[in-house]
Motif scaffolding. Structure first.
Motif, PDB file in Angstrom:
ATOM      1  N   PHE A 226      27.910   4.968  15.170  1.00 17.15           N
ATOM      2  CA  PHE A 226      28.357   5.940  14.173  1.00 17.15           C
ATOM      3  C   PHE A 226      29.640   6.635  14.605  1.00 17.15           C
ATOM      4  N   LEU A 227      29.826   6.827  15.923  1.00 17.22           N
ATOM      5  CA  LEU A 227      30.991   7.562  16.420  1.00 17.22           C
ATOM      6  C   LEU A 227      32.159   6.660  16.776  1.00 17.22           C
ATOM      7  N   THR A 228      32.068   5.372  16.450  1.00 13.63           N
ATOM      8  CA  THR A 228      33.156   4.440  16.769  1.00 13.63           C
ATOM      9  C   THR A 228      34.450   4.856  16.075  1.00 13.63           C
ATOM     10  N   TYR A 229      35.482   5.007  16.851  1.00  8.51           N
ATOM     11  CA  TYR A 229      36.806   5.317  16.293  1.00  8.51           C
ATOM     12  C   TYR A 229      37.896   4.494  16.976  1.00  8.51           C
ATOM     13  N   ASP A 230      37.839   4.472  18.321  1.00  9.59           N
ATOM     14  CA  ASP A 230      38.914   3.829  19.078  1.00  9.59           C
ATOM     15  C   ASP A 230      39.020   2.327  18.800  1.00  9.59           C
ATOM     16  N   ILE A 231      37.882   1.627  18.747  1.00 11.86           N
ATOM     17  CA  ILE A 231      37.919   0.185  18.453  1.00 11.86           C
ATOM     18  C   ILE A 231      38.445  -0.053  17.038  1.00 11.86           C
ATOM     19  N   ASN A 232      37.996   0.784  16.096  1.00 12.58           N
ATOM     20  CA  ASN A 232      38.453   0.680  14.713  1.00 12.58           C
ATOM     21  C   ASN A 232      39.970   0.843  14.621  1.00 12.58           C
TER      22      ASN A 232
END
Length: 293
Positions: A226-232
């Motif tokens: 849910f907290l994924t940001y950097d890979i995105n």
């Protein structure tokens, strides 16, 4: 006498527990309360001006169709990431607890991606999906890889899931291995003597006795997905055509690039509530499956 003892215990608690409590309050509790307060304001990041506006930001969140679409996209992304990461981690852990040669090296190898930062990992997978695989696809006639996965809305979704799951698997594998060590050997030997097959042993003995490890792994994979940001950001930048923008990506864009900090913060609170409800529900339901060995 009792008063002196109580003061001594309180002093000991403050010496050993005080720094941890202070750190937790400084980086979690206070920012959360301040962030919650800002959701009721129209704070301008540039000027610092703000005034209370009630629930206007929350109403704006539920009027924002783009955010709701990305929240739904995030739910689908989290579901597939959690399932794939946990299934692979479970069976890799199972294969690496059978006493074979080189298990320690293999465990280290599978765990290593977890030590790589999300930005670096995202760029590695971007190179793989946009250059390496298309090159191999063209050379050997593999139709699936002849075009970059990151240029297609359908395959970009799976590229994002694969990169995230690849990073999670090693970490979850370690927890599953710890869970398998708690399965009594005498129970496994008794099952073997009774003629139980490997599939039956996994389904009837190992799975029920490792439910605590499964609960922890699902909770961790849920929260991290849910907290994924950097890979995105590094892998797809939300593209193509904004089709892979996760909710966290949208929140950052809204708060810091569009200067709508109050709305972005309200979206973060809504996302937090969704994560909390799903995580607590899965924990409650799975804990009912726990059995004593």
């Amino acid at each position: 006498m009792n008063k002196k003892l109580s003061l001594k215990n309180a002093g000991t608690f403050l010496v050993f527990g005080g720094p941890s409590i202070f750190a937790f309050a400084a980086v979690v509790i206070i920012p959360f309360i301040v962030g919650l307060y800002l959701t009721f304001t129209n704070w301008d990041v540039r000027t610092g001006d703000s005034s209370l506006i009630g629930f206007t930001n929350y109403l704006e969140v539920f009027r924002d169709k783009v955010f709701l679409q990305q929240l739904w996209f995030t739910l689908k992304y989290v579901f597939f990431t959690v399932v794939i990461a946990n299934v692979f981690a479970f069976f890799i852990a199972l294969a690496l607890t059978r006493g074979g040669r080189g298990e320690q090296w293999l465990r280290t190898g599978f765990f290593t991606p977890n030590l790589v930062g999300g930005i670096v990992l995202g760029y590695l997978w971007q190179t793989l999906f946009s250059q390496v695989l298309p090159y191999l696809g063209a050379k050997y006639g593999w139709e699936l890889f002849q075009t970059s996965w990151l240029t297609n809305t359908g395959t970009a979704f799976w590229a994002l899931i694969i990169a995230t799951a690849w990073q999670l698997v090693g970490y979850l594998m370690i927890i599953y291995i710890a869970g398998f060590t708690g399965v009594p050997n005498d129970v496994l030997e008794a099952a073997s003597i009774d003629g139980a097959g490997r599939t039956s042993v996994i389904r009837r003995i190992i799975l029920p006795l490792t439910v605590p490890a499964i609960v922890i792994c699902i909770f961790i994979s849920l929260s991290r997905s849910f907290l994924t940001y950097d890979i995105n950001l590094a892998l797809t930048k939300g593209g193509p055509f904004n089709s892979t923008e996760l909710a966290t990506y949208h929140i950052v864009q809204k708060a810091f690039l569009s200067n709508q900090y109050g709305v972005g913060q309200a979206e973060a609170v809504v996302l937090f509530a969704v994560v909390a409800i799903i995580a607590l529900t899965q924990s409650y339901l799975l804990k009912k499956l726990e059995v004593e060995s």
